[in-house]
Design an enzyme around this catalytic site. Structure first.
Site, PDB file in Angstrom:
ATOM      1  N   CYS A  91       2.553   9.921   2.561  1.00  0.00           N
ATOM      2  CA  CYS A  91       1.130   9.552   2.924  1.00  0.00           C
ATOM      3  C   CYS A  91       0.322  10.823   3.438  1.00  0.00           C
ATOM      4  CB  CYS A  91       0.915   8.288   3.288  1.00  0.00           C
ATOM      5  SG  CYS A  91       2.096   8.198   4.920  1.00  0.00           S
TER       6      CYS A  91
ATOM      7  N   GLU B 150      -1.862   0.095   4.833  1.00  0.00           N
ATOM      8  CA  GLU B 150      -1.519   0.690   5.535  1.00  0.00           C
ATOM      9  C   GLU B 150      -1.643   2.042   4.026  1.00  0.00           C
ATOM     10  OE1 GLU B 150      -1.706   3.210   7.774  1.00  0.00           O
ATOM     11  OE2 GLU B 150      -1.349   1.610   9.181  1.00  0.00           O
TER      12      GLU B 150
ATOM     13  N   GLU C 265      -4.820  11.297  -4.172  1.00  0.00           N
ATOM     14  CA  GLU C 265      -2.792  11.918  -4.223  1.00  0.00           C
ATOM     15  C   GLU C 265      -2.643  12.306  -5.121  1.00  0.00           C
ATOM     16  OE1 GLU C 265      -1.707   8.585  -2.200  1.00  0.00           O
ATOM     17  OE2 GLU C 265      -0.775   9.197  -0.484  1.00  0.00           O
TER      18      GLU C 265
ATOM     19  N   LYS D  92       9.407  -8.285   1.603  1.00  0.00           N
ATOM     20  CA  LYS D  92       9.689  -7.159   0.213  1.00  0.00           C
ATOM     21  C   LYS D  92       9.939  -5.883  -0.555  1.00  0.00           C
ATOM     22  CE  LYS D  92       7.185  -6.460  -3.869  1.00  0.00           C
ATOM     23  NZ  LYS D  92       7.458  -5.565  -4.064  1.00  0.00           N
TER      24      LYS D  92
HETATM   25  P1  NAD Z   1       2.655   0.761  -4.155  1.00  0.00           P
HETATM   26  O1  NAD Z   1       1.281   0.048  -4.304  1.00  0.00           O
HETATM   27  O2  NAD Z   1       3.161   0.945  -6.193  1.00  0.00           O
HETATM   28  O3  NAD Z   1       3.169  -0.415  -3.904  1.00  0.00           O
HETATM   29  C1  NAD Z   1       3.573  -1.255  -2.935  1.00  0.00           C
HETATM   30  C2  NAD Z   1       4.788  -2.096  -2.382  1.00  0.00           C
HETATM   31  O4  NAD Z   1       3.495  -2.762  -3.043  1.00  0.00           O
HETATM   32  C3  NAD Z   1       4.957  -1.955  -2.953  1.00  0.00           C
HETATM   33  O5  NAD Z   1       6.710  -3.126  -2.566  1.00  0.00           O
HETATM   34  C4  NAD Z   1       5.173  -3.020  -4.581  1.00  0.00           C
HETATM   35  O6  NAD Z   1       5.924  -3.602  -4.882  1.00  0.00           O
HETATM   36  C5  NAD Z   1       4.430  -4.173  -3.723  1.00  0.00           C
HETATM   37  N1  NAD Z   1       2.999  -4.471  -5.082  1.00  0.00           N
HETATM   38  C6  NAD Z   1       2.746  -3.570  -5.652  1.00  0.00           C
HETATM   39  N2  NAD Z   1       1.837  -4.244  -6.220  1.00  0.00           N
HETATM   40  C7  NAD Z   1       1.226  -5.635  -5.890  1.00  0.00           C
HETATM   41  C8  NAD Z   1       0.418  -5.974  -5.601  1.00  0.00           C
HETATM   42  N3  NAD Z   1      -0.708  -6.961  -7.346  1.00  0.00           N
HETATM   43  N4  NAD Z   1       0.725  -7.213  -4.856  1.00  0.00           N
HETATM   44  C9  NAD Z   1       1.311  -7.018  -4.405  1.00  0.00           C
HETATM   45  N5  NAD Z   1       2.276  -6.752  -3.931  1.00  0.00           N
HETATM   46  C10 NAD Z   1       2.209  -5.590  -4.764  1.00  0.00           C
HETATM   47  O7  NAD Z   1       3.147   1.897  -3.694  1.00  0.00           O
HETATM   48  P2  NAD Z   1       4.215   2.613  -3.521  1.00  0.00           P
HETATM   49  O8  NAD Z   1       4.080   3.925  -5.023  1.00  0.00           O
HETATM   50  O9  NAD Z   1       5.371   2.213  -3.562  1.00  0.00           O
HETATM   51  O10 NAD Z   1       3.910   4.033  -2.475  1.00  0.00           O
HETATM   52  C11 NAD Z   1       3.402   4.614  -2.185  1.00  0.00           C
HETATM   53  C12 NAD Z   1       1.900   4.921  -2.139  1.00  0.00           C
HETATM   54  O11 NAD Z   1       2.048   4.091  -0.463  1.00  0.00           O
HETATM   55  C13 NAD Z   1       1.228   6.130  -2.266  1.00  0.00           C
HETATM   56  O12 NAD Z   1      -0.336   5.570  -2.252  1.00  0.00           O
HETATM   57  C14 NAD Z   1       1.152   6.280  -0.704  1.00  0.00           C
HETATM   58  O13 NAD Z   1       0.638   7.704   0.614  1.00  0.00           O
HETATM   59  C15 NAD Z   1       1.160   4.987   0.283  1.00  0.00           C
HETATM   60  N6  NAD Z   1       2.024   5.304   1.827  1.00  0.00           N
HETATM   61  C16 NAD Z   1       1.145   5.034   2.987  1.00  0.00           C
HETATM   62  C17 NAD Z   1       1.895   4.877   3.958  1.00  0.00           C
HETATM   63  C18 NAD Z   1       0.351   4.869   5.261  1.00  0.00           C
HETATM   64  O14 NAD Z   1       1.298   4.633   6.483  1.00  0.00           O
HETATM   65  N7  NAD Z   1      -0.836   4.602   4.850  1.00  0.00           N
HETATM   66  C19 NAD Z   1       2.859   5.254   4.482  1.00  0.00           C
HETATM   67  C20 NAD Z   1       3.968   5.583   2.942  1.00  0.00           C
HETATM   68  C21 NAD Z   1       3.009   4.942   1.976  1.00  0.00           C
END
Ligand code: NAD
Length: 474
Positions: free
Chosen positions: A281, A247, A377, A173
């Site tokens: 990130c 992650e 962040e 997803k």
């Molecule tokens: P997000 O947490 O809003 O969403 C990530 C994914 O999770 C999306 O597909 C979203 O639809 C889904 N999601 C959201 N709420 C959910 C729930 N309750 N249950 C299941 N799925 C859910 O993150 P984002 O805004 O898309 O991305 C930015 C974040 O990702 C930043 O915090 C960044 O640091 C992190 N990130 C981490 C890494 C890493 O390798 N550690 C890499 C890239 C991004």
């Protein structure tokens, strides 16, 4: 406007309810596509398809799975231009910046194609007299792979490679904001993989993501996203003790000691801090400089940042594009406005008037270690620079953070580089560099950056379960 379908059991299908979501180009706010808004029936169908495909896919040989991954990598490579255009438009990224992301996915899939054939268990041995023991590494089962918006294709690729290489099946997803490249990758995969091995469904995290990650037919959830999202998924997964691969967020410190090559550090920050408009990130976002070099470094950094070309994502000369959304822009504006009351905005600090969600590259000097701008962040084109009194304070400030994904040290003293690398609580420590990744090396965090590793042989371990087989041999 393009109309995309989701992939369930090898077929391109609309949502059962007929509902769709529209997808925008963040750099112009133009609607560019619609994708299905999956509902309960779609989620159930995707999980059932993945469950049904698991027995035969997990019984294929490593060589067969390796070949499938190589074919997928070749197919992606042959359509690189199409993917670059789509990803740039859907994520607000400069067109010239996306090629390396597609290349990285191709390389990653090829790495896991090779790694699939090289996974080892412990040697067979008699640890008790008359009993022969061996270790197998079995696939976990059906994986819910949930990807973020900042690197939509890259993050989907990082999840697919190790999961498929080890014989798992997947329901992927992508983020509802950036689903297009995952659906395009899904389309390529249907030509190569048996039905049900890789399903792609689309919709918001709050309903589709949450329902998928709680689903009883899911054995493991692999999510890349915000730390708060990871916590929610971990709490939901606890009901059925699901395996988790998290992650999550980062807040990478950059420690520039007084003996460092300041020009090289400033030049590297130009990309390491502002690539993808800082929505990364591992972005080099909190710079701590030794007492003797602080003023000089701030001036050098400003010189570098001034030259970053912000503009239309379709212009090949553009280096920094749009933020992902109006919400993200508001979030960045809020952080900078609050920080400006107690620290100096050396450069930027402005919303750029445009149709999209543009914000200027920004340098904030002298914030307190306990301030929000240093601790949380931002996920935007904003760096802080702090002056430390001593080496000890630099390490203390670096570790004084809830997350621990990536960090860098800038010094020409080898002994200090080793000593500080050991002391830092981060999943990656670069020395005289920042941002560079290799498919062979693990990526993952300490503390609230989560657990589990992407890339490398360590990812193969995460997508398998060690099984001990003991045979009475006398
Ligand atoms: P997000 O947490 O809003 O969403 C990530 C994914 O999770 C999306 O597909 C979203 O639809 C889904 N999601 C959201 N709420 C959910 C729930 N309750 N249950 C299941 N799925 C859910 O993150 P984002 O805004 O898309 O991305 C930015 C974040 O990702 C930043 O915090 C960044 O640091 C992190 N990130 C981490 C890494 C890493 O390798 N550690 C890499 C890239 C991004």
């Amino acid at each position: 406007m393009a109309v995309f379908k989701q992939y369930i059991n090898g077929k391109a299908v609309a949502a059962k309810s007929g509902k769709t979501l529209s997808v925008e180009d963040p750099s112009t706010r133009a609607k560019v596509a619609t994708v299905p808004h999956s509902g309960k029936e779609d989620i159930n169908a995707a999980v059932s398809a993945a469950r049904a495909a698991f027995p035969s896919w997990s019984s294929t040989t490593p060589g067969e799975r390796s070949l499938a991954l190589l074919k997928l990598a070749d197919a992606l490579e042959s359509q690189k231009r199409k993917f670059v255009t789509a990803e740039s438009q859907n994520a607000g990224k400069p067109i010239s910046a996306v090629g390396v992301e597609v290349d990285a996915v191709v390389d990653n899939l090829r790495y896991f194609a090779g790694a699939a054939r090289n996974m080892e268990g412990k040697a067979v041995a008699e640890y008790l007299p008359g009993r022969t023991s061996m270790i197998r590494r079995d696939p976990v089962g059906v994986i819910a792979s949930i990807a973020p918006w900042n690197y939509p294709l890259l993050m989907a690729g990082w999840k697919i490679g190790p999961a498929l290489a080890t014989g798992n099946t997947i329901v992927l997803k992508p983020s509802a904001r950036t689903p297009i490249s995952a659906l395009m990758l899904g389309a390529l995969a249907q030509e190569i993989l048996p039905p049900g091995v890789l399903n792609v469904i689309t919709g918001p995290g709050s309903d589709v993501g949450a329902a998928l990650s709680r689903h009883p037919g899911i054995d493991m959830v692999s999510v890349t996203g915000d730390t708060a999202t990871g916590k929610r998924i971990a709490a939901a997964g606890a009901e059925s003790v699901k395996r988790l691969h998290l992650e999550l967020g980062g807040k990478a410190p950059v420690l520039i000691f007084d003996d460092a090559d300041l020009e090289l550090a400033a030049e590297t920050m130009r990309a390491a801090s502002f690539w993808n408009a800082g929505q990364d990130c591992t972005a080099a976002c909190r710079i701590v400089v030794g007492p003797k070099s602080y003023e000089k470094f701030v001036a050098l950094l400003e010189q570098q940042v001034k030259t970053i070309k912000v503009g239309a994502t379709t212009d090949k000369a553009t280096e920094m594009g749009s933020l992902i959304s109006a919400e993200q822009l508001k979030r960045v504006e809020g952080f900078v406005s609050r920080a400006s009351k107690k620290a100096e905005i050396v450069y930027g600090g402005k919303t750029i008037r445009s149709k999209g969600h543009y914000y200027s590259p920004t340098i904030i000097a002298g914030p307190a270690q306990s301030s929000e701008i240093v601790q949380d962040e931002v996920f935007g084109p904003v760096v802080t620079v702090q002056r430390a009194k001593s080496d000890e304070q630099m390490v203390e400030w670096a570790n004084d953070c809830r997350v621990g994904l990536a960090s860098s040290i800038w010094t020409n003293d080898v002994a200090r580089a080793f000593k500080v690398s050991k002391a830092l609580q981060f999943g990656t420590v670069w020395v005289n560099d920042h941002f560079t990744l290799a498919s062979e090396m693990p990526h993952g965090g300490f503390k609230q950056s989560g657990y589990g590793k992407d890339q490398s042989m360590y990812a193969l371990e995460d997508y398998t379960v060690a099984k001990h087989i003991m045979v009475r041999s006398e």
